[in-house]
Design an enzyme around this catalytic site. Structure first.
Site, short mmCIF file in Angstrom:
data_model
loop_
_atom_site.label_atom_id
_atom_site.label_comp_id
_atom_site.label_asym_id
_atom_site.label_seq_id
_atom_site.Cartn_x
_atom_site.Cartn_y
_atom_site.Cartn_z
N ARG B 16 14.89 -0.69 -4.95
CA ARG B 16 13.51 -1.14 -4.70
C ARG B 16 12.63 -0.94 -5.94
O ARG B 16 11.75 -1.75 -6.22
CB ARG B 16 12.92 -0.48 -3.46
CG ARG B 16 12.70 1.01 -3.58
CD ARG B 16 12.26 1.62 -2.25
NE ARG B 16 12.40 3.06 -2.31
CZ ARG B 16 11.41 3.91 -2.12
NH1 ARG B 16 10.19 3.49 -1.84
NH2 ARG B 16 11.63 5.21 -2.19
N SER B 43 6.08 1.57 -0.80
CA SER B 43 7.49 1.68 -0.44
C SER B 43 8.29 0.53 -1.03
O SER B 43 9.35 0.72 -1.61
CB SER B 43 7.66 1.68 1.07
OG SER B 43 7.00 2.79 1.64
N GLU B 64 3.51 -8.72 9.89
CA GLU B 64 4.69 -9.32 9.27
C GLU B 64 4.85 -10.80 9.63
O GLU B 64 5.25 -11.61 8.80
CB GLU B 64 5.93 -8.52 9.68
CG GLU B 64 5.92 -7.06 9.19
CD GLU B 64 5.01 -6.14 10.01
OE1 GLU B 64 4.54 -6.56 11.09
OE2 GLU B 64 4.75 -5.00 9.57
N PHE B 89 11.24 -4.74 9.58
CA PHE B 89 9.99 -5.32 10.06
C PHE B 89 9.86 -6.78 9.65
O PHE B 89 9.46 -7.63 10.43
CB PHE B 89 8.79 -4.52 9.55
CG PHE B 89 8.83 -3.08 9.98
CD1 PHE B 89 9.26 -2.74 11.26
CD2 PHE B 89 8.45 -2.07 9.12
CE1 PHE B 89 9.30 -1.41 11.67
CE2 PHE B 89 8.49 -0.74 9.52
CZ PHE B 89 8.93 -0.41 10.80
N HIS B 115 14.18 -0.57 2.13
CA HIS B 115 14.61 0.27 3.25
C HIS B 115 15.70 -0.38 4.09
O HIS B 115 15.71 -0.28 5.32
CB HIS B 115 13.42 0.70 4.11
CG HIS B 115 12.51 1.67 3.40
ND1 HIS B 115 11.91 1.38 2.19
CD2 HIS B 115 12.12 2.93 3.71
CE1 HIS B 115 11.19 2.41 1.79
NE2 HIS B 115 11.30 3.37 2.69
N ASP B 123 13.25 9.10 8.59
CA ASP B 123 12.37 8.28 9.42
C ASP B 123 13.07 7.77 10.68
O ASP B 123 12.43 7.47 11.68
CB ASP B 123 11.83 7.08 8.63
CG ASP B 123 10.48 7.36 8.00
OD1 ASP B 123 9.87 8.40 8.32
OD2 ASP B 123 10.03 6.54 7.18
N GLN B 127 13.03 2.47 11.72
CA GLN B 127 12.67 2.00 10.38
C GLN B 127 13.89 1.49 9.59
O GLN B 127 13.77 1.12 8.43
CB GLN B 127 12.01 3.12 9.56
CG GLN B 127 11.05 3.99 10.35
CD GLN B 127 9.77 3.29 10.75
OE1 GLN B 127 9.05 2.80 9.90
NE2 GLN B 127 9.50 3.22 12.04
N ARG B 173 16.19 2.36 -0.20
CA ARG B 173 15.21 3.41 -0.47
C ARG B 173 15.69 4.44 -1.50
O ARG B 173 14.95 4.77 -2.42
CB ARG B 173 14.86 4.12 0.82
CG ARG B 173 13.90 5.27 0.62
CD ARG B 173 13.44 5.86 1.95
NE ARG B 173 12.51 6.94 1.76
CZ ARG B 173 12.86 8.21 1.65
NH1 ARG B 173 14.12 8.56 1.72
NH2 ARG B 173 11.96 9.14 1.46
C1 LIG Z 1 5.78 -3.19 12.27
C2 LIG Z 1 5.54 -2.10 11.31
N1 LIG Z 1 5.13 -2.40 10.06
C3 LIG Z 1 4.93 -1.42 9.16
C4 LIG Z 1 5.14 -0.10 9.50
C5 LIG Z 1 4.98 0.99 8.46
N2 LIG Z 1 3.80 1.83 8.74
C6 LIG Z 1 3.92 3.05 9.30
S1 LIG Z 1 2.45 3.77 9.58
C7 LIG Z 1 1.59 2.45 8.92
C8 LIG Z 1 0.09 2.47 8.90
C9 LIG Z 1 -0.47 2.66 10.28
O1 LIG Z 1 -1.87 2.75 10.28
P1 LIG Z 1 -2.62 3.14 11.61
O2 LIG Z 1 -2.15 2.30 12.75
O3 LIG Z 1 -4.08 3.11 11.35
O4 LIG Z 1 -2.10 4.62 11.92
P2 LIG Z 1 -2.76 6.02 11.52
O5 LIG Z 1 -3.78 5.80 10.47
O6 LIG Z 1 -3.37 6.53 12.77
O7 LIG Z 1 -1.63 6.88 11.05
C10 LIG Z 1 2.48 1.48 8.48
C11 LIG Z 1 2.08 0.23 7.85
C12 LIG Z 1 5.57 0.18 10.81
N3 LIG Z 1 5.82 1.43 11.22
N4 LIG Z 1 5.74 -0.83 11.70
#
Ligand SMILES: Cc1ncc(C[n+]2csc(CCOP(=O)(O)OP(=O)(O)O)c2C)c(N)n1
Lengths: 278, 325
Positions: B16, B43, B64, B89, B115, B123, B127, B173
């Site tokens: 990556r 990432s 996505e 994703f 990933h 994770d 994931q 990763r």
């Molecule tokens: C479908 C999907 N896309 C991307 C991710 C990667 N990801 C994990 S946490 C996150 C950000 C989440 O933000 P938020 O919903 O505001 O959660 P918080 O700030 O409460 O942790 C991302 C993009 C994922 N888990 N699932």
């Protein structure tokens, strides 16, 4: 304002959730502290005197369901469930390690008491909607709660669930947005600003309630109001601070998905009222 | 049996990181490249491009499906979009959009994910992309690629940019061993053309991604037993380098495939299907059995799910037994 006994119990539980979450993430060497801490008070309020549940009977039919859609923030969920009696707190420390049931993201195969496996954002609210419709059909007596992240509302599927639940007046469905204004890469303002979340949910036919997500009495009040709403789903938009409880993690995008090193761990634990050495 | 002396590798960067750095170079060379990410840019490493070319970088939020369709629009207007998120994703959430907005209309979008596989570790399964290669292969017209190390990844990302239709390229990763020393001529890496790394006449080990280094170690384990294994880096799953597979089948009479992917739909399926049609020989496959993995360190998971040189060597012995029976 003097806080009640229940509120003091909630605050105690919120502190425990943060302490355990931090221990777990530090021991694992990876994980998501920011979103665990922002949700800690909400989870404390849910588990200390809102949800109906029986830790020794996780498949009890009339239990309330909690779908924790922002799966990456699971250390706080595991901690809350442990404090609530589901697991021995000592076991939490195995988070993310091989053969530990506390997986990096919630996995129902490992913990049947979890209502859903989550980790791919955007799906939990639809699962909760299905549960609420099932409740309506069966006439059972429970509520379905769903905690989502504000970043998670970027996902279109959230708004599909929103549209359907609103149009069909699905009640007993109570969403809670952990509105901490930070997502993975940065502040939401720099990725995809949310803005007017309560108005958006209202426009989709939901009953919105806007609160400070760290004010225990406000959270409890909102949950009580939500349970009283009929004919509509409810969305509690809880303004929170990512990393809440540890000064150097608060409102810092860098603490979304990173474990503290030893020195940071000791400092953070001290702020949470725990003296530790590593 | 004495313990085999197996090769050791110099560790390189993750594929990556190789992608992110190459994409930034491509950004300097070409103004028609745009990059879209769904809030995982640190990432996927597209943040490197984003820092230098903010006006051509769109970190759109956690969307996505929207990401894929937006890229389709960009491509229809003459841009060459690279879109990135985690493999699981982007491919799983964006699948119908990949179908309707990219594959079906024949639009030139570069889908580069990070990933891939179970080596993401802690994770856990939600994931982990273990079905992405099979799904991508099911999209008509897509080229599907899974590089083994940073050196080949850089070249294959460049090839991807040059290619005039849709490409799916999976990166991983963890940092991975360097297979191709820096002196390796870059023109070795062409989409659709495999690389034969070792010669051997008893069995052929066909691998992609981080399983290529495991296959090379398996080669050494087998060598100690007097078994000569040919090792092929099949970095492109589609179009398959059928000529290399047919030659392997003909000249070695037994094939083992190895991939960090479900056994259904990935390299093993594709190679077996090809061999069955063109030159049937015993084919054994190493990959993730019909299951999801769990949380753990990358090494622990690769051990537990049987994605190691020893598993490849064992599969080779099985294939040899079948060949002689
Ligand atoms: C479908 C999907 N896309 C991307 C991710 C990667 N990801 C994990 S946490 C996150 C950000 C989440 O933000 P938020 O919903 O505001 O959660 P918080 O700030 O409460 O942790 C991302 C993009 C994922 N888990 N699932």
């Amino acid at each position: 304002m003097a806080s009640t006994k229940v509120e003091q119990r909630c605050s105690q539980m919120a502190r425990s959730i943060r302490v355990h979450s931090l221990r777990m993430i530090h021991a694992a060497g990876s994980g998501h502290p920011g979103g665990s801490f922002s949700a800690a008070d909400i989870l404390a309020a849910l588990y200390s005197d809102c949800l109906k549940f029986r830790p020794d009977e996780p498949d009890w039919l009339d239990r309330d369901r909690l779908v924790y859609s922002k799966g990456h923030g699971c250390p706080a969920l595991y901690a809350a469930m442990a404090v609530a009696g589901y697991f021995p707190v000592d076991e939490l420390i195995g988070l993310r390690k091989l053969d530990c049931r506390f997986q990096g993201h919630p996995d129902r195969r490992k913990i049947p008491a979890l209502e859903a496996s989550t980790g791919s954002l955007g799906q939990g609210l639809s699962i909760a909607l299905g549960m609420a419709l099932a409740r309506r059909l069966s006439g059972q007596d429970y509520h379905v709660y769903c905690v989502i992240g504000d970043g998670e509302t970027d996902e279109g599927q959230i708004w599909e669930a929103a549209l359907y639940a609103g149009a069909h007046g699905v009640d007993h469905l109570i969403g809670i947005t952990d509105y901490n204004k930070i997502q993975n890469d940065d502040y939401s303002e720099n990725i995809l600003p949310k803005r007017d979340l309560p108005e958006k949910w209202a426009a989709f036919g939901w009953h919105p309630i806007e609160i400070d997500g760290h004010d225990i009495s406000a959270i409890r009040g909102a949950l009580e109001e939500a349970r009283g709403v009929s004919g509509k789903p409810v969305m509690i938009v809880a303004h929170t601070v990512k990393g809440k409880g540890v000064s150097f993690m608060e409102d810092e995008p860098g603490w979304h998905g990173k474990a503290p090193n030893d020195e940071e761990f000791v400092r953070a634990m001290a702020e949470l009222g725990e003296e530790v050495s590593v | 049996m004495t313990a085999a002396t197996v090769r050791s590798f110099e560790m390189g960067k993750s594929t990556r990181v190789a992608y992110g750095e190459t994409l930034r170079e491509l950004g300097r060379e070409r103004s028609d490249i745009v990059v879209l990410d769904a809030d995982l840019s640190k990432s996927t490493q597209t943040v490197l491009f984003g820092k230098e070319f903010p006006e051509r970088w769109f970190n759109i939020g956690i969307q996505e499906a929207n990401l894929v369709s937006m890229a389709s629009g960009f491509a229809s207007c003459g841009y060459v979009p690279f879109i990135s998120s985690f493999a699981v994703f982007l491919v799983c959430k964006g699948f119908d959009q990949l179908r309707m907005g990219v594959a079906y209309p024949g639009i030139n979008v570069k889908v580069v994910t990070s990933h891939g596989g179970i080596s993401i570790g802690q994770d856990g399964p939600s994931q982990m992309g273990i079905e992405d290669l099979g799904l991508a292969c099911s999209l008509p017209g897509f080229v599907v690629c899974c590089p083994a190390d940073e050196v080949s990844a850089r070249e294959l990302v460049r090839e991807t940019a040059k290619h005039d239709s849709a490409v799916y390229l999976r990166t991983g990763r963890p940092a991975v061993p360097i297979i191709y020393g820096a002196d390796h001529p870059p023109e070795t890496f062409r989409l659709g053309k495999s690389v034969q790394i070792t010669d051997g006449g008893d069995v052929t080990l066909i691998a992609c991604g981080l399983m290529v280094s495991e296959a090379l170690i398996a080669h050494d384990i087998l060598a100690a037993e007097g078994i000569r294994a040919r090792v092929i880096d099949m970095h492109t799953l589609k179009p398959l380098d059928g000529e290399a597979v047919e030659r392997a089948a003909r000249e070695t009479g037994a094939i083992v495939t190895a991939e960090e992917h479900l056994l259904h739909g990935g390299l093993g399926s594709i190679v077996a299907q090809f061999a069955a049609k063109h030159h049937p020989v015993p084919v054994e496959s190493v990959g993730v059995e019909d299951t999801y993995a769990e949380s753990g360190s990358p090494d622990e998971l690769l051990d537990r799910y049987g994605l190691r040189a020893v598993n490849i060597a064992e599969a080779a012995r099985r294939s040899l037994a079948r060949k002689s029976s």
